[in-house]
Write a protein that holds these residues in place. Structure first.
Motif, mmCIF file in Angstrom:
data_model
loop_
_atom_site.group_PDB
_atom_site.id
_atom_site.type_symbol
_atom_site.label_atom_id
_atom_site.label_comp_id
_atom_site.label_asym_id
_atom_site.label_seq_id
_atom_site.Cartn_x
_atom_site.Cartn_y
_atom_site.Cartn_z
ATOM 1 N N UNK A 1 0.816 -1.306 0.126
ATOM 2 C CA UNK A 1 0.195 0.199 0.036
ATOM 3 C C UNK A 1 0.775 1.017 0.075
ATOM 4 N N UNK A 2 0.745 2.105 -0.890
ATOM 5 C CA UNK A 2 1.820 3.174 -1.097
ATOM 6 C C UNK A 2 0.878 4.569 -0.817
ATOM 7 N N UNK B 1 1.376 11.250 -7.721
ATOM 8 C CA UNK B 1 2.781 10.877 -7.816
ATOM 9 C C UNK B 1 3.326 9.689 -6.822
ATOM 10 N N UNK B 2 4.040 8.965 -7.115
ATOM 11 C CA UNK B 2 4.489 7.986 -5.994
ATOM 12 C C UNK B 2 5.468 8.722 -4.966
ATOM 13 N N UNK C 1 12.117 -1.732 -7.350
ATOM 14 C CA UNK C 1 10.918 -2.068 -6.860
ATOM 15 C C UNK C 1 10.033 -1.441 -8.035
ATOM 16 N N UNK C 2 10.300 -0.110 -8.320
ATOM 17 C CA UNK C 2 9.404 0.723 -9.091
ATOM 18 C C UNK C 2 9.288 0.233 -10.890
ATOM 19 N N UNK C 3 10.433 -0.459 -11.164
ATOM 20 C CA UNK C 3 10.230 -0.710 -12.567
ATOM 21 C C UNK C 3 9.816 -2.120 -12.788
ATOM 22 N N UNK D 1 0.493 -4.407 -9.361
ATOM 23 C CA UNK D 1 -0.535 -3.663 -10.130
ATOM 24 C C UNK D 1 -1.482 -4.356 -10.996
ATOM 25 N N UNK D 2 -0.896 -5.288 -11.978
ATOM 26 C CA UNK D 2 -1.404 -6.297 -12.961
ATOM 27 C C UNK D 2 -2.284 -7.241 -12.103
ATOM 28 N N UNK D 3 -1.967 -7.648 -10.847
ATOM 29 C CA UNK D 3 -2.803 -8.542 -10.307
ATOM 30 C C UNK D 3 -3.704 -8.002 -9.278
ATOM 31 N N UNK D 4 -3.611 -6.805 -9.043
ATOM 32 C CA UNK D 4 -4.512 -6.183 -8.056
ATOM 33 C C UNK D 4 -3.996 -5.964 -6.618
ATOM 34 N N UNK D 5 -2.715 -6.280 -6.453
ATOM 35 C CA UNK D 5 -2.058 -6.449 -5.182
ATOM 36 C C UNK D 5 -1.323 -5.141 -4.687
ATOM 37 N N UNK D 6 -1.539 -4.128 -5.403
ATOM 38 C CA UNK D 6 -1.053 -2.874 -5.260
ATOM 39 C C UNK D 6 -1.940 -1.862 -4.891
ATOM 40 N N UNK D 7 -1.858 -1.014 -3.600
ATOM 41 C CA UNK D 7 -3.180 -0.092 -3.381
ATOM 42 C C UNK D 7 -2.341 1.290 -2.980
ATOM 43 N N UNK D 8 -3.006 2.120 -3.320
ATOM 44 C CA UNK D 8 -2.381 3.673 -2.796
ATOM 45 C C UNK D 8 -3.431 4.307 -2.205
#
Length: 378
Positions: A107-108, A143-144, A165-167, A174-181
């Motif tokens: 979670x960012x 922005x991150x 991490x970023x690249x 994100x592609x598998x829905x496991x990145x939140x912000x």
């Protein structure tokens, strides 16, 4: 020179980042992932305590990328941890991010309202990160900010090294829905280019100057049951923890200033007060709130315990606890306030030159939000 060790305001930038973490008083360990000239970082920080946090260093022997640094340190990581870039500062309530973070993945923190073309942008759908956009003319969106709540399972899934991490890692999450912000506003500075390094040196100290809310404890944060010192007997005032969080989210310091003459009278000892405040801090953290410092005065001129039987300029209605905090923190006193339930609290506020607000009961969050709103319009 490691970038975080560059001097901003005559001290390493990393000192400021660590001080900002330490004031939350909920982190037990700060682990520095050091690569280039790691010996400079080790010499400055290994074994140092900041607040309740012990500082340790994980030293890379070869560059492995930002993801590789986590792989190298994996045996030192907790199952869930907060990860921050060492070359940027974002002034927002970190505990709010932690309280919102879901289990699993990352979670960012995102910075909303950034102008210009230097940064890539994040495409956010509710709290799910869908895509990263490269820097470009006319790019919009948050922005991150380089601050993440990370589950250690993510580290185990990192593949070939070196890796970023970023690249490499975040696009897959994100592609598998496991990145939140979650997007926040607040002062943000990244010292990654010479222009912003110079800007940080000019403005950082003043930007971190904040107004403060000085809370009395008994009768404001918790019911005044008479010489409270046991956690299992403490009863929170309605909305107390949420009121502290409202202060945190508004960008204010939150302090407790409390007379504790029970120590002078022999009813309990100082370590009981310290333990109770630690428990209160942990309970506040559950809702994303924190106190920047708990100040207490154990003295009373009619005390029965030698060493505490004395008058003190820290005992309210004297302003000593407030003025001592002003010496330790960059407080904007022109916009600060005391919230108390007794005339002695108001007298201390007047003596310190800040506004005083008498809390007569009810929901403390509603009371505090009204005062914060009025202060923002003044």
């Amino acid at each position: 020179m490691p970038k975080p060790m560059l001097e901003i305001g005559s001290r390493p930038f990393l000192d400021t980042l660590i001080d900002e973490l330490a004031r939350y008083d909920v982190f037990d360990e700060i682990l520095l992932l050091a690569g280039h000239k790691a010996e400079l970082v080790e010499a400055h920080y290994v074994g140092v305590m900041r607040g309740r946090a012990r500082i340790a260093v994980s030293r890379e022997t070869q560059p492995l990328g930002t993801a590789g640094a986590l792989i190298h340190a994996r045996d030192l990581l907790h199952n869930r941890f907060l990860l921050l870039n060492g070359d940027s500062l974002f002034d927002f309530n970190l505990l709010d991010l932690i309280s919102l973070a879901r289990t699993g993945g990352v979670h960012m923190a995102l910075r909303a309202g950034v102008e210009g073309d230097r940064y890539g942008r994040v495409v956010l759908e509710a709290d799910v990160v869908r895509e990263f956009l490269a820097p470009g003319i006319g790019a919009t969106g948050p922005v991150n900010a380089g601050i993440y709540v990370v589950d250690k399972s993510v580290v185990s899934d990192i593949g070939k090294l070196p890796a970023s991490l970023e690249q490499d890692v975040f696009p897959k999450l994100a592609a598998c829905g496991a990145l939140h912000g979650t997007a926040y506003r607040g002062y943000f500075i990244d010292i990654g280019i010479p222009e912003d390094l110079a800007r940080a040196d000019r403005e950082l100290h003043e930007r971190l100057r904040r107004p403060a809310v000085f809370f009395d404890r008994d009768g404001v944060l918790n019911r005044d049951s008479g010489y409270a010192y046991e956690a299992d007997k403490l009863e929170w005032i309605e909305g107390a923890r949420e009121a502290v969080k409202a202060v945190n989210d508004a960008g204010y310091f939150a302090f407790v200033i409390t007379n504790q003459s029970g120590i002078a009278r022999g009813y309990y000892e100082e370590h009981h007060v310290v333990a109770l405040h630690r428990w209160m801090a942990d309970q506040m953290a559950l809702v994303g709130a924190h106190i920047d410092a708990f100040e207490y005065c154990p003295d009373h001129p009619e005390g029965t315990i030698a060493g505490y039987c004395r008058a003190s300029d820290r005992r309210k209605p004297a302003p000593g606890m407030i003025t001592d905090l002003v010496k330790r923190f960059p407080i904007d006193m022109t916009r600060s306030m005391v919230i108390g339930d007794k005339p002695s609290d108001m007298e201390a506020a007047q003596a310190a030159g800040v506004a005083g607000h008498l809390f007569a009961g009810g929901n403390l969050e509603a009371f505090v939000r009204e005062r914060l709103s009025s202060a923002s319009k003044a």
